[in-house]
Design a protein around this motif. Sequence first.
Motif, PDB file in Angstrom:
ATOM      1  N   UNK A 140     -11.076   7.572   4.693  1.00  0.00           N
ATOM      2  CA  UNK A 140     -11.651   6.530   3.843  1.00  0.00           C
ATOM      3  C   UNK A 140     -11.370   5.138   4.410  1.00  0.00           C
ATOM      4  N   UNK A 141     -11.671   4.958   5.665  1.00  0.00           N
ATOM      5  CA  UNK A 141     -11.388   3.684   6.339  1.00  0.00           C
ATOM      6  C   UNK A 141     -12.332   2.570   5.900  1.00  0.00           C
ATOM      7  N   UNK A 142     -13.402   2.918   5.187  1.00  0.00           N
ATOM      8  CA  UNK A 142     -14.336   1.900   4.720  1.00  0.00           C
ATOM      9  C   UNK A 142     -13.825   1.181   3.480  1.00  0.00           C
ATOM     10  N   UNK A 143     -12.734   1.658   2.876  1.00  0.00           N
ATOM     11  CA  UNK A 143     -12.145   1.009   1.704  1.00  0.00           C
ATOM     12  C   UNK A 143     -11.142  -0.030   2.203  1.00  0.00           C
ATOM     13  N   UNK A 144     -11.426  -1.313   2.056  1.00  0.00           N
ATOM     14  CA  UNK A 144     -10.548  -2.334   2.650  1.00  0.00           C
ATOM     15  C   UNK A 144      -9.187  -2.459   1.970  1.00  0.00           C
ATOM     16  N   UNK A 145      -9.154  -2.332   0.641  1.00  0.00           N
ATOM     17  CA  UNK A 145      -7.890  -2.471  -0.075  1.00  0.00           C
ATOM     18  C   UNK A 145      -7.008  -1.249   0.177  1.00  0.00           C
ATOM     19  N   UNK A 146      -5.800  -1.467   0.673  1.00  0.00           N
ATOM     20  CA  UNK A 146      -4.926  -0.356   1.043  1.00  0.00           C
ATOM     21  C   UNK A 146      -4.477   0.462  -0.166  1.00  0.00           C
ATOM     22  N   UNK A 147      -4.226  -0.221  -1.271  1.00  0.00           N
ATOM     23  CA  UNK A 147      -3.829   0.501  -2.473  1.00  0.00           C
ATOM     24  C   UNK A 147      -4.929   1.409  -2.984  1.00  0.00           C
ATOM     25  N   UNK A 148      -6.153   0.904  -3.033  1.00  0.00           N
ATOM     26  CA  UNK A 148      -7.288   1.717  -3.476  1.00  0.00           C
ATOM     27  C   UNK A 148      -7.551   2.865  -2.500  1.00  0.00           C
TER      28      UNK A 148
END
Length: 459
Positions: A150-158
């Motif tokens: 899921x590298x397209x999710x920028x927020x690390x927590x999400x």
Amino acid sequence: MKRLQSWRHRLTVPQFTLVTGLLVIAFGTLVMASPLCSTRQVGLWEALFTVTSAITVTGLSIIDVGTDLTFFGQVALAGLILTGGLGLMAITTFLQGFVQGRSGLRHRLDKGRALDEFGVGGIGPTLNQILLIAAAVIGIGTLILYNFGFTDIPDRGQRLWASLFHCISAYNNAGFGLWRDSLVGYRSQPIVNVVIGLLIVMGGIGWRVTNDIWVNRFRLGRIRRLSLHTRLVIRTTFGLIVIGMLGLLFTEHFATEGMVEQMNLLEKLFVTLFQSITTRTAGFNTIPISAETISDSGLLLMIALMFIGASPGGTGGGIKTTTFAALVAATRSTLRGHDEVVVRNREIPAKVILKAVGVTLGSLLFVLGMALLLGLGNTTAGTPGSEAFTFLEKLFTCISAFGTVGLDVGVTSQLNRWGQLVLMIGMFVGRIGILLLLSAVYGSRPQNRVGYPREDLYI
């Protein structure tokens, strides 16, 4: 109070499992319906359906998990999935030891039967093995998805939460996702497809098979070191995966405007392989599932895969792969004129074959009863287009619920409360199993020692 305590001590393991499951669903519903867990879009009924689907690790939903549930609600949903997936029967059997205070040989055997366990081993080591294997597999899958999936999710927590949630859902064969379109957006992402697919398979084959492979990891060259159960589960599981993939390729190749018509050969293989894996147990999808995107032949093939389901001791539903294998072996022996059923040079006891027949016939009758109830009168909520559902679509939804799969062709959310109640009952019965349900209702009866004369029937 004395009567309540007396009734509590008389409960058998199947009855205790049934009661505990209902209590967990009731408590989870109250928690899920609270403002802490959900928005105003989720009422008591929506919470009840969602919690039932989570405890039974089905994945059918009438809400949007990503938007209708708060972060705490999503955490609670993941906890419910773990409770149901890692063995509702194992956990309730473990709790029964404290509630009833019994540890005799007879009750240890009873616990073993509730877990589909062989031998007289206690519940403690079994539960520890289940939790240890699950934690290791889910942890490794989460790390891989976080770093490469899921590298397209920028927020690390999400991204971390999305990775952990989907790994929990995949290993427990639940099919819940944080996005309304499931994994359609990651159809071309190989890491996501491989990790989710492997987690589904590992959860579906069961902790017993995983543990057997781990114990014999240095002797896998000698396959006979593995138990017959392990070899049969692996052989049947991968056989069904290949058959499902080739079958979907065949049916959708001739379908007009089918799901794979616009894809190249590599994409077709990738999509049909993933869908063959997830159809039997999990409920994730990388392509839209509907009567418009999949042919009737493809839906019928998926119905057969969902009905077979996962393996004993696994996190999926269905009649189980070993049941299907036993029926195939019995059919083969009958056609060859043999009196014994032999699998891999091992004779299968007649009582196992009878159990397989009973499970299959009972499950089939129950699913047909569900479809019959959905087909009586108007079971839709009256939304536009809801009257156009065919019997095949309703049957697909019924088997998806009973097999705790969670694939939906758009029927579930458009059913009225009566139709959704039918699905909830089907999910619960499918999770605990037909035999356990009958044992809870009728209780254990002593075996009849009276013999009767035999007489042949014309078959």
